[in-house]
Design a protein around this motif. Structure first.
Motif, PDB file in Angstrom:
ATOM      1  N   LEU A  60      21.216  16.374 -17.922  1.00 34.89           N
ATOM      2  CA  LEU A  60      20.187  15.863 -18.322  1.00 34.89           C
ATOM      3  C   LEU A  60      20.379  15.652 -20.049  1.00 34.89           C
ATOM      4  CD1 LEU A  60      16.807  17.295 -16.956  1.00 34.89           C
ATOM      5  CD2 LEU A  60      17.930  15.192 -16.271  1.00 34.89           C
ATOM      6  N   CYS A  61      21.353  16.341 -20.568  1.00 31.38           N
ATOM      7  CA  CYS A  61      21.758  16.483 -21.839  1.00 31.38           C
ATOM      8  C   CYS A  61      22.499  15.063 -22.153  1.00 31.38           C
ATOM      9  CB  CYS A  61      22.361  17.623 -22.378  1.00 31.38           C
ATOM     10  SG  CYS A  61      21.283  19.231 -22.381  1.00 31.38           S
ATOM     11  N   GLU A  62      23.358  14.751 -21.429  1.00 26.13           N
ATOM     12  CA  GLU A  62      24.143  13.250 -21.329  1.00 26.13           C
ATOM     13  C   GLU A  62      23.501  12.440 -22.262  1.00 26.13           C
ATOM     14  OE1 GLU A  62      27.363  11.098 -18.535  1.00 26.13           O
ATOM     15  OE2 GLU A  62      27.073  13.371 -18.225  1.00 26.13           O
ATOM     16  N   PRO A  63      22.500  11.741 -21.536  1.00 19.58           N
ATOM     17  CA  PRO A  63      22.002  10.782 -22.355  1.00 19.58           C
ATOM     18  C   PRO A  63      21.693  11.097 -24.044  1.00 19.58           C
ATOM     19  CG  PRO A  63      20.595  11.075 -20.833  1.00 19.58           C
ATOM     20  CD  PRO A  63      21.649  12.053 -20.689  1.00 19.58           C
ATOM     21  N   LEU A  64      21.306  12.293 -24.194  1.00 17.38           N
ATOM     22  CA  LEU A  64      21.159  12.715 -25.569  1.00 17.38           C
ATOM     23  C   LEU A  64      22.398  12.670 -26.152  1.00 17.38           C
ATOM     24  CD1 LEU A  64      18.349  15.228 -24.900  1.00 17.38           C
ATOM     25  CD2 LEU A  64      18.037  12.707 -25.518  1.00 17.38           C
ATOM     26  N   GLU A  65      23.576  13.202 -25.676  1.00 16.65           N
ATOM     27  CA  GLU A  65      24.850  13.370 -26.270  1.00 16.65           C
ATOM     28  C   GLU A  65      25.259  12.058 -26.808  1.00 16.65           C
ATOM     29  OE1 GLU A  65      26.636  15.734 -23.432  1.00 16.65           O
ATOM     30  OE2 GLU A  65      25.895  17.539 -24.137  1.00 16.65           O
ATOM     31  N   VAL A  67      23.398   9.381 -27.556  1.00 18.07           N
ATOM     32  CA  VAL A  67      22.399   9.031 -28.637  1.00 18.07           C
ATOM     33  C   VAL A  67      22.951   9.672 -29.752  1.00 18.07           C
ATOM     34  CG1 VAL A  67      20.370   9.369 -29.779  1.00 18.07           C
ATOM     35  CG2 VAL A  67      20.451   8.528 -27.139  1.00 18.07           C
ATOM     36  N   VAL A  68      23.258  10.919 -29.969  1.00 20.22           N
ATOM     37  CA  VAL A  68      23.920  11.707 -31.091  1.00 20.22           C
ATOM     38  C   VAL A  68      25.209  10.885 -31.602  1.00 20.22           C
ATOM     39  CG1 VAL A  68      24.755  13.664 -32.045  1.00 20.22           C
ATOM     40  CG2 VAL A  68      22.857  13.958 -30.599  1.00 20.22           C
ATOM     41  N   GLU A  69      26.092  10.615 -30.400  1.00 19.66           N
ATOM     42  CA  GLU A  69      27.191  10.110 -30.849  1.00 19.66           C
ATOM     43  C   GLU A  69      27.071   8.799 -31.442  1.00 19.66           C
ATOM     44  OE1 GLU A  69      31.083   8.450 -28.425  1.00 19.66           O
ATOM     45  OE2 GLU A  69      30.386  10.384 -27.832  1.00 19.66           O
ATOM     46  N   GLU A  70      26.457   8.021 -30.873  1.00 19.54           N
ATOM     47  CA  GLU A  70      26.130   6.496 -31.373  1.00 19.54           C
ATOM     48  C   GLU A  70      25.600   6.550 -32.700  1.00 19.54           C
ATOM     49  OE1 GLU A  70      25.015   4.076 -28.231  1.00 19.54           O
ATOM     50  OE2 GLU A  70      26.475   4.805 -26.723  1.00 19.54           O
ATOM     51  N   LEU A  71      24.467   7.147 -32.512  1.00 22.53           N
ATOM     52  CA  LEU A  71      23.465   7.268 -33.947  1.00 22.53           C
ATOM     53  C   LEU A  71      24.450   7.798 -35.010  1.00 22.53           C
ATOM     54  CD1 LEU A  71      19.703   7.618 -32.688  1.00 22.53           C
ATOM     55  CD2 LEU A  71      21.086   5.682 -33.889  1.00 22.53           C
ATOM     56  N   GLU A  73      27.469   7.707 -35.747  1.00 24.07           N
ATOM     57  CA  GLU A  73      28.118   6.613 -36.400  1.00 24.07           C
ATOM     58  C   GLU A  73      27.401   5.712 -37.297  1.00 24.07           C
ATOM     59  OE1 GLU A  73      30.256   4.812 -33.023  1.00 24.07           O
ATOM     60  OE2 GLU A  73      31.369   6.676 -32.683  1.00 24.07           O
ATOM     61  N   VAL A  74      25.933   5.364 -36.689  1.00 24.46           N
ATOM     62  CA  VAL A  74      25.327   4.345 -37.501  1.00 24.46           C
ATOM     63  C   VAL A  74      24.875   4.805 -38.817  1.00 24.46           C
ATOM     64  CG1 VAL A  74      23.106   3.198 -37.204  1.00 24.46           C
ATOM     65  CG2 VAL A  74      24.608   3.218 -35.343  1.00 24.46           C
ATOM     66  N   VAL A  75      24.412   6.097 -38.745  1.00 25.12           N
ATOM     67  CA  VAL A  75      24.025   6.828 -39.983  1.00 25.12           C
ATOM     68  C   VAL A  75      24.995   7.544 -40.707  1.00 25.12           C
ATOM     69  CG1 VAL A  75      21.503   6.911 -39.111  1.00 25.12           C
ATOM     70  CG2 VAL A  75      22.909   8.781 -38.945  1.00 25.12           C
ATOM     71  N   GLY A  76      26.127   7.622 -40.073  1.00 27.91           N
ATOM     72  CA  GLY A  76      27.423   8.004 -40.936  1.00 27.91           C
ATOM     73  C   GLY A  76      27.271   9.551 -40.899  1.00 27.91           C
ATOM     74  N   ASP A  77      26.615  10.199 -39.758  1.00 25.66           N
ATOM     75  CA  ASP A  77      26.391  11.672 -39.575  1.00 25.66           C
ATOM     76  C   ASP A  77      27.394  11.902 -38.522  1.00 25.66           C
ATOM     77  OD1 ASP A  77      25.941  14.194 -39.162  1.00 25.66           O
ATOM     78  OD2 ASP A  77      23.872  13.976 -39.158  1.00 25.66           O
ATOM     79  N   ARG A  78      28.473  12.776 -38.612  1.00 26.92           N
ATOM     80  CA  ARG A  78      29.458  12.900 -37.616  1.00 26.92           C
ATOM     81  C   ARG A  78      29.431  14.480 -37.270  1.00 26.92           C
ATOM     82  NH1 ARG A  78      31.381   8.198 -36.777  1.00 26.92           N
ATOM     83  NH2 ARG A  78      32.094   6.881 -38.622  1.00 26.92           N
ATOM     84  N   SER A  79      28.367  15.328 -37.621  1.00 25.47           N
ATOM     85  CA  SER A  79      28.259  16.587 -37.414  1.00 25.47           C
ATOM     86  C   SER A  79      27.892  16.755 -35.813  1.00 25.47           C
ATOM     87  CB  SER A  79      27.263  17.057 -38.165  1.00 25.47           C
ATOM     88  OG  SER A  79      26.083  16.595 -38.154  1.00 25.47           O
TER      89      SER A  79
END
Length: 79
Positions: A60-65, A67-71, A73-79
């Motif tokens: 169930l974490c996969e869609p959230l992961e 989101v984290v990856e794509e967003l 990149e959008v907000v410039g946060d690579r952590s």
């Protein structure tokens, strides 16, 4: 562990997922919500009765992961 307990854990994890995708706000807020959601689902999965249940919960974490990856990149946060 009973099937009832496993069902409750799955429902809680799905609730976390639904809550994250219910966030309306700037990308940074959704990014934080997705990270918190991943942590919460990980915590729920750690209480699983067996490996199969744990893996189903962690799936169930996969869609959230994503989101984290794509967003990230959008907000410039690579952590």
């Amino acid at each position: 562990m009973s099937g009832d307990e496993a069902g409750v854990r799955m429902a809680r994890a799905r609730g976390v997922l639904d809550g994250v995708f219910g966030v309306v706000g700037p990308p940074g807020e959704l990014l934080v919500a997705a990270r918190v959601g991943i942590e919460e689902i990980d915590r729920i999965a750690s209480q699983a009765g067996d490996m199969a249940e744990e893996m189903a919960l962690l799936d169930l974490c996969e869609p959230l992961e994503q989101v984290v990856e794509e967003l990230g990149e959008v907000v410039g946060d690579r952590s």
